[in-house]
Design a protein around this motif. Structure first.
Motif, PDB file in Angstrom:
ATOM      1  N   VAL A   1       0.843  -1.191   0.000  1.00 25.42           N
ATOM      2  CA  VAL A   1       0.000   0.000   0.000  1.00 25.42           C
ATOM      3  C   VAL A   1       0.879   1.243   0.000  1.00 25.42           C
ATOM      4  CG1 VAL A   1      -1.828   1.256   1.192  1.00 25.42           C
ATOM      5  CG2 VAL A   1      -1.751  -1.242   1.309  1.00 25.42           C
ATOM      6  N   SER A   2       0.538   2.222  -0.842  1.00 20.70           N
ATOM      7  CA  SER A   2       1.237   3.504  -0.872  1.00 20.70           C
ATOM      8  C   SER A   2       0.217   4.613  -0.638  1.00 20.70           C
ATOM      9  CB  SER A   2       1.931   3.721  -2.224  1.00 20.70           C
ATOM     10  OG  SER A   2       2.822   2.668  -2.502  1.00 20.70           O
ATOM     11  N   TRP A   3       0.460   5.418   0.395  1.00 17.06           N
ATOM     12  CA  TRP A   3      -0.436   6.531   0.704  1.00 17.06           C
ATOM     13  C   TRP A   3       0.069   7.805   0.044  1.00 17.06           C
ATOM     14  CZ3 TRP A   3      -5.111   6.389   3.002  1.00 17.06           C
ATOM     15  CH2 TRP A   3      -5.456   5.229   3.696  1.00 17.06           C
ATOM     16  N   PHE A   4      -0.799   8.439  -0.745  1.00 18.05           N
ATOM     17  CA  PHE A   4      -0.492   9.747  -1.305  1.00 18.05           C
ATOM     18  C   PHE A   4      -0.873  10.842  -0.301  1.00 18.05           C
ATOM     19  CE2 PHE A   4      -1.115   6.900  -4.862  1.00 18.05           C
ATOM     20  CZ  PHE A   4      -0.070   7.217  -5.700  1.00 18.05           C
TER      21      PHE A   4
ATOM     22  N   GLY B   1      -2.806   3.921  -3.077  1.00 17.06           N
ATOM     23  CA  GLY B   1      -2.671   3.044  -4.233  1.00 17.06           C
ATOM     24  C   GLY B   1      -2.133   1.690  -3.808  1.00 17.06           C
ATOM     25  N   LEU B   2      -2.608   0.641  -4.457  1.00 18.89           N
ATOM     26  CA  LEU B   2      -2.119  -0.712  -4.221  1.00 18.89           C
ATOM     27  C   LEU B   2      -1.283  -1.162  -5.414  1.00 18.89           C
ATOM     28  CD1 LEU B   2      -5.379  -2.431  -2.912  1.00 18.89           C
ATOM     29  CD2 LEU B   2      -3.419  -1.707  -1.538  1.00 18.89           C
ATOM     30  N   LEU B   3      -0.114  -1.697  -5.136  1.00 17.29           N
ATOM     31  CA  LEU B   3       0.648  -2.352  -6.193  1.00 17.29           C
ATOM     32  C   LEU B   3      -0.175  -3.543  -6.690  1.00 17.29           C
ATOM     33  CD1 LEU B   3       3.316  -2.600  -7.795  1.00 17.29           C
ATOM     34  CD2 LEU B   3       4.121  -4.110  -5.968  1.00 17.29           C
ATOM     35  N   THR B   4      -0.409  -3.593  -7.990  1.00 16.57           N
ATOM     36  CA  THR B   4      -1.340  -4.569  -8.557  1.00 16.57           C
ATOM     37  C   THR B   4      -0.697  -5.288  -9.732  1.00 16.57           C
ATOM     38  OG1 THR B   4      -3.205  -3.183  -7.891  1.00 16.57           O
ATOM     39  CG2 THR B   4      -3.643  -4.844  -9.571  1.00 16.57           C
ATOM     40  N   GLU B   5      -0.962  -6.573  -9.841  1.00 11.68           N
ATOM     41  CA  GLU B   5      -0.525  -7.365 -10.990  1.00 11.68           C
ATOM     42  C   GLU B   5      -1.701  -7.555 -11.950  1.00 11.68           C
ATOM     43  OE1 GLU B   5       0.471 -10.840  -8.873  1.00 11.68           O
ATOM     44  OE2 GLU B   5       2.500 -10.172  -8.334  1.00 11.68           O
ATOM     45  N   TYR B   6      -1.401  -7.652 -13.231  1.00 13.12           N
ATOM     46  CA  TYR B   6      -2.468  -7.896 -14.204  1.00 13.12           C
ATOM     47  C   TYR B   6      -2.002  -8.951 -15.212  1.00 13.12           C
ATOM     48  CZ  TYR B   6       0.106  -5.278 -17.757  1.00 13.12           C
ATOM     49  OH  TYR B   6       1.072  -4.864 -18.650  1.00 13.12           O
ATOM     50  N   GLU B   7      -2.991  -9.621 -15.788  1.00 13.01           N
ATOM     51  CA  GLU B   7      -2.733 -10.539 -16.889  1.00 13.01           C
ATOM     52  C   GLU B   7      -3.996 -10.637 -17.730  1.00 13.01           C
ATOM     53  OE1 GLU B   7      -1.748 -14.385 -15.455  1.00 13.01           O
ATOM     54  OE2 GLU B   7      -3.642 -14.694 -14.403  1.00 13.01           O
ATOM     55  N   GLY B   8      -3.821 -10.917 -19.012  1.00 19.25           N
ATOM     56  CA  GLY B   8      -4.982 -11.022 -19.885  1.00 19.25           C
ATOM     57  C   GLY B   8      -4.587 -10.948 -21.341  1.00 19.25           C
ATOM     58  N   THR B   9      -5.548 -10.545 -22.170  1.00 21.32           N
ATOM     59  CA  THR B   9      -5.335 -10.536 -23.620  1.00 21.32           C
ATOM     60  C   THR B   9      -5.872  -9.262 -24.245  1.00 21.32           C
ATOM     61  OG1 THR B   9      -7.446 -11.660 -24.028  1.00 21.32           O
ATOM     62  CG2 THR B   9      -5.487 -13.051 -23.786  1.00 21.32           C
ATOM     63  N   PHE B  10      -5.274  -8.910 -25.377  1.00 18.77           N
ATOM     64  CA  PHE B  10      -5.771  -7.872 -26.271  1.00 18.77           C
ATOM     65  C   PHE B  10      -6.058  -8.550 -27.610  1.00 18.77           C
ATOM     66  CE2 PHE B  10      -3.176  -5.680 -23.187  1.00 18.77           C
ATOM     67  CZ  PHE B  10      -3.892  -4.514 -22.909  1.00 18.77           C
TER      68      PHE B  10
ATOM     69  N   TYR C   1      -7.484   4.529  -4.940  1.00 17.60           N
ATOM     70  CA  TYR C   1      -8.777   4.883  -4.355  1.00 17.60           C
ATOM     71  C   TYR C   1      -8.614   6.142  -3.520  1.00 17.60           C
ATOM     72  CZ  TYR C   1     -13.043   4.611  -1.586  1.00 17.60           C
ATOM     73  OH  TYR C   1     -14.240   4.901  -0.993  1.00 17.60           O
ATOM     74  N   GLY C   2      -9.528   7.079  -3.708  1.00 17.45           N
ATOM     75  CA  GLY C   2      -9.537   8.301  -2.908  1.00 17.45           C
ATOM     76  C   GLY C   2     -10.940   8.586  -2.399  1.00 17.45           C
ATOM     77  N   ALA C   3     -11.021   9.220  -1.234  1.00 14.59           N
ATOM     78  CA  ALA C   3     -12.328   9.541  -0.646  1.00 14.59           C
ATOM     79  C   ALA C   3     -12.243  10.873   0.082  1.00 14.59           C
ATOM     80  CB  ALA C   3     -12.767   8.446   0.321  1.00 14.59           C
ATOM     81  N   ILE C   4     -13.281  11.693  -0.114  1.00 14.90           N
ATOM     82  CA  ILE C   4     -13.380  12.991   0.544  1.00 14.90           C
ATOM     83  C   ILE C   4     -14.853  13.313   0.700  1.00 14.90           C
ATOM     84  CG2 ILE C   4     -13.320  14.308  -1.611  1.00 14.90           C
ATOM     85  CD1 ILE C   4     -11.682  16.430  -0.155  1.00 14.90           C
ATOM     86  N   PRO C   5     -15.273  13.951   1.797  1.00 12.80           N
ATOM     87  CA  PRO C   5     -16.681  14.333   1.916  1.00 12.80           C
ATOM     88  C   PRO C   5     -17.097  15.260   0.773  1.00 12.80           C
ATOM     89  CG  PRO C   5     -15.560  14.537   4.034  1.00 12.80           C
ATOM     90  CD  PRO C   5     -14.499  14.269   3.010  1.00 12.80           C
ATOM     91  N   SER C   6     -18.238  14.991   0.179  1.00 12.03           N
ATOM     92  CA  SER C   6     -18.680  15.762  -0.976  1.00 12.03           C
ATOM     93  C   SER C   6     -19.706  16.818  -0.570  1.00 12.03           C
ATOM     94  CB  SER C   6     -19.304  14.830  -2.019  1.00 12.03           C
ATOM     95  OG  SER C   6     -19.886  15.586  -3.067  1.00 12.03           O
TER      96      SER C   6
END
Length: 214
Positions: free
Chosen positions: A19-22, A32-41, A58-63
């Motif tokens: 996890v990385s906090w901005f 932000g979470l370090l994420t792995e991906y796999e798939g096709t184009f 992901y970010g959250a703030i009162p609207s």
């Protein structure tokens, strides 16, 4: 799954525990979470596989719009008017997040967050940003004010002793796509000297510049 133009995209992301906090405050949280991906184009019946690292954020703030249905006046809005963000994989296990923020046309924060599968992100504080070159043509926007966009950018990250640790240059060589708030995203080519070694690749870029509207 989805379709981008004539290309069918089928990717599966898997979040890691890194996890990385901005920003982390009672008012605003963004991580932000370090994420792995796999798939096709797939294009015209031909498929290619892809895998690597990406970032789930992901970010959250009162609207205020929970209490009102009309837009806030400009003076009441957050004055973030210049934003640069580059997500880069330095190798198969190492990702760096390079960002620059300006509020009221004044630099607020320039930072680099290094992260791997083995632990949380490490924030580097001694970071310089340079807009090396702008594109000749501005990008049109839906709100009618063209935006100047970069052709070349540079981040210089130093270690705790003030020595260059990463010298990173990006070249924006693909079309800019509107849709990041009131800014753009694009892909770019990059080259760097990292820990004394020359490396290069391609990655993802976000950009916003509303300074001319203030």
């Amino acid at each position: 799954m989805g379709r981008l133009g004539t290309v069918d995209v089928a990717l599966t992301p898997t979040d890691t525990d890194t996890v990385s906090w901005f920003f982390r405050s009672p008012l605003y949280k963004h991580f932000g979470l370090l994420t792995e991906y796999e798939g096709t184009f797939t294009h015209q019946g031909r498929s290619v596989t892809a895998d690597g690292l990406c970032s789930f954020e992901y970010g959250a703030i009162p609207s205020p719009y929970l209490m009102r249905s009309t837009p806030l006046p400009p003076a009441a809005k957050a004055p973030l008017d210049h934003f640069v963000y580059q997500i880069v994989d330095l190798d198969a296990d190492t990702q760096i997040l390079l960002s620059r923020y300006a509020i009221g046309d004044r630099p607020f924060m320039t930072t680099a967050i290094l992260r791997t599968h083995s632990g949380d992100g490490t924030r580097c504080r001694d970071v310089d940003f340079e807009m090396v070159e702008l594109r000749d043509q501005s990008e049109p926007t839906p709100y009618g004010i063209p935006m100047q966009v970069p052709r070349r950018t540079r981040f210089l990250v130093k270690d705790t002793r003030g020595r260059p640790w990463l010298d990173f240059e990006g070249i924006m060589d693909t079309p800019f796509t509107y849709g990041l708030s009131t800014g753009f995203v694009t892909g770019f080519a990059w080259s760097a000297i990292w820990r004394g070694e020359e490396i290069s690749g391609r990655r993802y870029f976000e950009y916003l510049d509303r300074r001319s509207t203030r």
